[in-house]
Design a protein around this motif. Structure first.
Motif, mmCIF file in Angstrom:
data_model
loop_
_atom_site.group_PDB
_atom_site.id
_atom_site.type_symbol
_atom_site.label_atom_id
_atom_site.label_comp_id
_atom_site.label_asym_id
_atom_site.label_seq_id
_atom_site.Cartn_x
_atom_site.Cartn_y
_atom_site.Cartn_z
ATOM 1 N N PRO A 31 0.732 -1.106 -0.125
ATOM 2 C CA PRO A 31 0.099 -0.109 0.028
ATOM 3 C C PRO A 31 0.912 1.484 0.129
ATOM 4 N N ASN A 34 2.198 1.894 -3.418
ATOM 5 C CA ASN A 34 1.176 2.468 -4.708
ATOM 6 C C ASN A 34 0.334 3.471 -4.198
ATOM 7 N N VAL A 35 0.361 4.125 -2.851
ATOM 8 C CA VAL A 35 -0.572 5.111 -2.645
ATOM 9 C C VAL A 35 -0.217 6.309 -3.472
ATOM 10 N N GLN A 125 -4.097 -2.570 10.151
ATOM 11 C CA GLN A 125 -3.099 -1.893 9.436
ATOM 12 C C GLN A 125 -1.629 -1.907 10.244
ATOM 13 N N LEU A 156 -0.218 7.935 3.337
ATOM 14 C CA LEU A 156 -1.167 7.013 3.917
ATOM 15 C C LEU A 156 -2.134 7.810 5.017
ATOM 16 N N ALA A 169 -8.588 1.341 -0.921
ATOM 17 C CA ALA A 169 -8.593 -0.185 -0.919
ATOM 18 C C ALA A 169 -9.254 -0.856 -2.071
ATOM 19 N N LEU A 172 -6.600 -0.584 -4.747
ATOM 20 C CA LEU A 172 -5.435 -1.562 -4.543
ATOM 21 C C LEU A 172 -6.177 -2.919 -5.111
#
Length: 235
Positions: A31, A34-35, A125, A156, A169, A172
């Protein structure tokens, strides 16, 4: 600290190489890897302001307010879109942006520096934040890599504060699928009219015109707006 995608992605990839023996931590960093691409899809300008306010540079101060109610009353004295900048409410730091989804002001809480490594962990998380903590230790000798890690951690936080966690979400889960259009138009003229009237066009977002996919380009400093055709995979 600036929104440097290459630096963010490069730092996370280096951390994954360093943590290669711990496959669970490497996967947990996905995550954070790719954020940045998610933020480029229409969220980039608010995040740039978020980064600027966090580092205390190049963002106008909008003042201090004793409560959210006082801020809301102040906002009513301004026409749309709301002014961009940093502010304080009851001592806490925030940035003020603009929600492309609701067309309303977007208030974003800035975390303290220590929360970038020890945040208030949300359910599910904990492994991600432990992986970022390990990445911080592994790359501690490189200021550039640490800045990339801090930017990823802030991204994030931004996703959570901006109410984008569910969209992230979904992003992703469908990372390799085509981007869903933000909105659709029958003709190019309708799309151009929408773009011209939008107070803050969502730079990087995808729109559909007839059977064609276009991306929104917006340069805030010059108020330049453009719709660009997506190339085919062959091109």
């Amino acid at each position: 600290m600036t929104f440097n995608v290459d630096r963010m992605v490069g730092a996370i990839r280096k951390a994954q190489d360093c943590l290669d023996a711990s496959s669970d931590l490497v996967e947990a960093l996905l995550p954070a890897l790719n954020v940045s691409y998610f933020l480029l899809d229409g969220h980039g300008q608010n995040f740039e302001d978020y980064l600027a306010a966090f580092s205390g540079t190049s963002l106008p101060s909008l003042g201090s307010f004793s409560s959210r109610e006082e801020l809301d009353a102040w906002l009513k004295t301004h026409s749309e879109p709301p002014p961009s900048g940093s502010l304080r409410i009851a001592g806490e730091r925030y940035t003020l942006g603009y929600s492309r989804a609701s067309g309303q002001p977007l208030l974003l809480r800035l975390p303290p520096l220590e929360a970038l490594r020890r945040p208030e962990i949300e359910q599910g998380q904990d492994l991600l934040w432990r992986a970022l903590d390990e990445a911080h230790s592994a790359l501690s000798s490189s200021p550039e890599d640490l800045e990339g890690l801090h930017s990823a951690a802030l991204a994030l936080h931004f996703v959570h504060e901006a109410g984008c966690a569910r969209d992230f979400a979904r992003f992703l889960a469908h990372l390799d699928a085509p981007l869903l259009p933000l909105c659709s138009f029958a003709t190019r003229e309708e799309a151009e009219s929408w773009l011209g009237k939008h107070p803050r066009p969502p730079h990087g977002a995808c729109v559909q015109v007839g059977g064609e996919m276009l991306t929104v380009g917006y340069q805030r400093e010059r108020d330049q707006r453009v719709l660009v055709r997506f190339p085919t995979s062959e091109k």
